[in-house]
Scaffold this motif. Structure first.
Motif, mmCIF file in Angstrom:
data_model
loop_
_atom_site.group_PDB
_atom_site.id
_atom_site.type_symbol
_atom_site.label_atom_id
_atom_site.label_comp_id
_atom_site.label_asym_id
_atom_site.label_seq_id
_atom_site.Cartn_x
_atom_site.Cartn_y
_atom_site.Cartn_z
ATOM 1 N N SER A 63 0.763 -0.897 -0.179
ATOM 2 C CA SER A 63 -0.115 0.315 0.373
ATOM 3 C C SER A 63 1.452 1.061 0.141
ATOM 4 C CB SER A 63 -0.399 -0.281 1.049
ATOM 5 O OG SER A 63 -1.956 1.065 1.406
ATOM 6 N N LYS A 65 0.529 4.526 -0.273
ATOM 7 C CA LYS A 65 0.310 5.290 0.331
ATOM 8 C C LYS A 65 0.996 4.967 2.209
ATOM 9 C CE LYS A 65 -4.324 4.221 1.047
ATOM 10 N NZ LYS A 65 -3.914 2.576 0.734
ATOM 11 N N ARG A 154 -15.576 -2.347 -3.750
ATOM 12 C CA ARG A 154 -15.163 -2.308 -2.424
ATOM 13 C C ARG A 154 -16.443 -2.567 -2.138
ATOM 14 N NH1 ARG A 154 -10.916 2.037 0.696
ATOM 15 N NH2 ARG A 154 -12.108 0.810 2.379
ATOM 16 N N ILE A 167 -8.936 6.226 11.833
ATOM 17 C CA ILE A 167 -7.923 4.641 10.753
ATOM 18 C C ILE A 167 -9.215 3.277 10.506
ATOM 19 C CG2 ILE A 167 -6.232 5.782 10.773
ATOM 20 C CD1 ILE A 167 -5.175 3.492 12.869
ATOM 21 N N HIS A 204 -11.278 -3.581 3.070
ATOM 22 C CA HIS A 204 -10.401 -3.071 4.043
ATOM 23 C C HIS A 204 -11.347 -2.390 4.821
ATOM 24 C CE1 HIS A 204 -6.896 -1.115 5.225
ATOM 25 N NE2 HIS A 204 -7.416 -0.308 5.845
ATOM 26 N N SER A 207 -7.159 0.450 9.830
ATOM 27 C CA SER A 207 -5.866 -0.111 9.768
ATOM 28 C C SER A 207 -5.139 -0.295 11.544
ATOM 29 C CB SER A 207 -5.317 1.728 9.493
ATOM 30 O OG SER A 207 -2.868 1.163 9.164
ATOM 31 N N GLY A 244 -4.249 -3.163 6.518
ATOM 32 C CA GLY A 244 -4.922 -3.046 8.328
ATOM 33 C C GLY A 244 -3.746 -4.321 9.404
ATOM 34 N N GLU A 280 -2.588 -5.997 0.448
ATOM 35 C CA GLU A 280 -2.800 -4.554 0.688
ATOM 36 C C GLU A 280 -2.222 -4.199 1.761
ATOM 37 O OE1 GLU A 280 -6.050 -2.529 -2.366
ATOM 38 O OE2 GLU A 280 -6.431 -2.472 0.327
ATOM 39 N N GLY A 282 0.341 -2.510 4.500
ATOM 40 C CA GLY A 282 1.856 -1.167 4.250
ATOM 41 C C GLY A 282 2.431 -1.235 4.765
ATOM 42 N N ARG A 283 1.412 -1.089 6.366
ATOM 43 C CA ARG A 283 1.942 -0.836 7.896
ATOM 44 C C ARG A 283 3.126 -1.439 7.860
ATOM 45 N NH1 ARG A 283 0.006 3.097 11.424
ATOM 46 N NH2 ARG A 283 -1.885 3.058 10.839
ATOM 47 N N ARG A 319 2.157 11.701 13.250
ATOM 48 C CA ARG A 319 1.028 10.717 13.899
ATOM 49 C C ARG A 319 0.913 9.978 15.459
ATOM 50 N NH1 ARG A 319 1.829 5.164 14.246
ATOM 51 N NH2 ARG A 319 -0.221 5.152 13.889
ATOM 52 N N TYR A 323 -2.528 10.849 15.752
ATOM 53 C CA TYR A 323 -4.075 10.304 15.980
ATOM 54 C C TYR A 323 -3.458 9.405 17.595
ATOM 55 C CZ TYR A 323 -3.759 9.484 11.199
ATOM 56 O OH TYR A 323 -3.728 10.218 9.438
ATOM 57 N N TYR A 380 3.465 5.981 7.181
ATOM 58 C CA TYR A 380 3.060 7.266 6.840
ATOM 59 C C TYR A 380 3.477 8.269 8.421
ATOM 60 C CZ TYR A 380 -1.005 3.632 6.205
ATOM 61 O OH TYR A 380 -1.044 2.588 5.044
HETATM 62 N N1 LLP Z 1 -5.865 -0.779 1.831
HETATM 63 C C1 LLP Z 1 -6.771 0.798 1.906
HETATM 64 C C2 LLP Z 1 -7.891 0.320 0.985
HETATM 65 C C3 LLP Z 1 -6.279 1.268 2.515
HETATM 66 O O1 LLP Z 1 -7.517 2.437 2.914
HETATM 67 C C4 LLP Z 1 -4.758 1.545 3.426
HETATM 68 C C5 LLP Z 1 -4.974 2.229 4.718
HETATM 69 C C6 LLP Z 1 -4.461 0.113 2.825
HETATM 70 C C7 LLP Z 1 -4.447 -0.826 2.435
HETATM 71 C C8 LLP Z 1 -3.153 0.082 4.355
HETATM 72 O O2 LLP Z 1 -3.121 -0.958 5.454
HETATM 73 P P1 LLP Z 1 -2.839 -1.274 6.429
HETATM 74 O O3 LLP Z 1 -2.354 -2.062 5.875
HETATM 75 O O4 LLP Z 1 -0.738 0.195 6.195
HETATM 76 O O5 LLP Z 1 -2.490 -0.652 7.615
HETATM 77 N N2 LLP Z 1 -2.065 7.301 8.894
HETATM 78 C C9 LLP Z 1 -3.027 6.282 9.251
HETATM 79 C C10 LLP Z 1 -3.491 5.095 8.782
HETATM 80 C C11 LLP Z 1 -4.201 5.006 7.206
HETATM 81 C C12 LLP Z 1 -4.412 4.242 6.809
HETATM 82 C C13 LLP Z 1 -5.372 4.703 5.269
HETATM 83 N N3 LLP Z 1 -5.819 3.201 4.342
HETATM 84 C C14 LLP Z 1 -1.883 6.473 10.507
HETATM 85 O O6 LLP Z 1 -0.549 7.080 10.509
HETATM 86 O O7 LLP Z 1 -2.099 5.272 11.286
#
Ligand code: LLP
Length: 432
Positions: A63, A65, A154, A167, A204, A207, A244, A280, A282-283, A319, A323, A380
């Motif tokens: 991910s 982002k 989705r 989140i 999804h 997170s 997530g 997906e 990311g973190r 962050r 958050y 992030y």
């Molecule tokens: N897929 C979708 C559709 C998403 O919206 C997101 C995150 C992910 C995958 C990736 O999620 P992860 O595996 O990273 O949890 N800025 C915030 C987190 C925002 C997450 C947004 N969407 C923070 O710093 O905690």
């Protein structure tokens, strides 16, 4: 698990290293603050996640982002990662990092027709469609180009992800996805529209999820929907389970479930669908692979609080204030055992009370000039940075073994000013 460890420095004391590179040396060479990423940690996290799905037809789409640094993206692309993007900018980055288009999924509630057209022309794997009007725009855009878009809808399962409210994405009141109860009707519409090919289901739910129960609930609903769609003659051949899975931010608290446990849950819930599985994360891949290194400017001792003022601020890492996130802070020079501890707020130079990296944090006594590392900042972190207070964005450095590269150099003030234009009527008058 990460590759930031204390090692014997040249002067005798122990210094925090990123793999084989001393962070004190790095700070001397690139200046502070800066983000530092560890290749070995990125690789390890990617592999641990991929191993959880060994034998399955799984595509792990990082991910973007979470961390869109080109060096990070190229590192993951080399390992075979696909990418989850949410804008044309992210798509252009992953293409520049060498990712094959057929490994890219495009998510987001507000894709524009121009962004869709660009992604269609590049031939990405699929669009995650989040509403009926978006579906219609995609259909029109693809038809006009004589192309067809593979899509997943989705679906919002209305599941509580038990995470920070900013989140969580899978509750009915969140802006994401189409309501579960309307999904079948929308698949029917998609099947009837030209230029879109409904073949997948996407979910999804949020997170930094630290318990498997919300995933279990969501995936059970996803399976039920796929069964229903198939019994209505839809050829569903992939499901996208989103990201997530949470990461450990604190070593003094229980760690979230391991990727292997998550993998088992996936097999137990949707394993018998016979579908390609997309993820997906990311973190999970990037968070522990990055740190923010900063230098102490001043220690303001006082009652009722002591403030440790450092040169990184909320514009570099938002962050903690956005958050209420907790990031461990490690002194770069390892403190001697039994070193006196001081409790302080670790704050930046930005003119806001909300500008802090840590509140009431007990740390070994720090002095002006000391270096600190804000841990678990690889996801992030840099992506959410801004120039607030006209502070320059900080550099990003990628370490691999004993090598490092500044993958995003520190800009100059001239670059910042050159990016703006004064209107003619406000230009300083030339003296005759
Ligand atoms: N897929 C979708 C559709 C998403 O919206 C997101 C995150 C992910 C995958 C990736 O999620 P992860 O595996 O990273 O949890 N800025 C915030 C987190 C925002 C997450 C947004 N969407 C923070 O710093 O905690």
């Amino acid at each position: 698990m990460h590759h930031f460890t204390y090692r014997q420095g040249v002067g005798g004391g122990s210094i925090l290293h990123a793999e084989d590179v001393s962070l004190a040396d790095l700070a001397a060479s690139v200046g502070t603050p800066f983000y530092c990423y560890s290749t070995a940690t990125l690789e390890r996290h990617y592999r641990v996640f991929a191993d959880a799905f060994e034998g399955a037809d799984a595509e792990i789409c990082f991910s973007v982002k979470a961390n869109s640094n080109l060096g990070v993206l190229a590192t993951l692309a080399r390992l075979g990662a696909g990418m989850d993007v949410v804008s044309e900018g992210e798509l252009r980055r992953v293409l520049a990092a060498g990712v094959q288009p057929e490994r890219i999924a495009f998510s987001g509630v507000g894709k524009t027709a121009d962004e869709m057209a660009f992604a269609l022309e590049e031939g990405i794997f699929a669009f995650n469609v989040e509403s009926e009007p978006e579906l219609r725009t995609l259909s029109e855009t693809a038809s006009a180009l004589g192309l067809s878009a593979r899509i997943a809808l989705r679906v919002n399962p209305d599941v509580d992800a038990q995470t920070h409210h900013k989140i969580a994405t899978g509750k009915a009141e969140n802006k994401f996805g189409v309501p579960y109860g309307e999904a079948l009707a929308l698949y029917r519409l998609a099947a009837a529209l030209p230029g879109v090919d409904p073949r997948g289901v996407h979910m999804h739910i949020g997170s930094q999820i630290t318990d498997l129960a919300p995933f279990r609930n969501a995936f059970a609903l996803l399976k039920q929907l796929v069964d229903e769609l198939r019994s209505n003659s839809f050829a569903i051949d992939f499901v996208n389970l989103g990201g997530g899975l949470g990461v450990p931010y604190r070593s003094d608290q229980p760690a979230p479930p391991l990727p292997a446990e998550y993998g088992k849950l996936v097999r137990d819930t949707v394993g018998d669908l016979g579908c390609k599985l997309l993820f997906e994360p990311g973190r999970l891949i990037a968070a522990n692979a990055g740190i923010l290194v900063s230098r102490v400017l001043y220690v303001k001792r006082g009652e009722p609080k002591t403030f440790t003022v450092v040169d990184a601020a909320m514009n570099d890492l938002i962050r903690p204030t956005l958050y209420e996130a907790y990031h461990e802070i490690w002194p770069v020079a390892e403190p001697a055992p039994g070193a006196p501890m001081i409790t302080s707020d670790v704050v930046g130079p930005v003119c806001e009370t909300g500008d802090y990296l840590a509140l009431d944090r007990a740390l070994p006594e720090l002095r002006s000039g000391d270096l600190i590392a804000v841990m678990t900042a690889g996801a992030y972190g840099a992506v959410l940075a801004s120039q607030y207070n006209s502070r320059l964005l900080v550099p990003e450095v990628l370490v691999a073994g004993d090598r490092y590269a500044v993958t995003r150099p520190r800009p100059h003030y001239g670059d910042m000013l050159a990016a703006e234009r004064l209107p003619d009527w406000l230009k300083p008058e030339r003296r005759a």
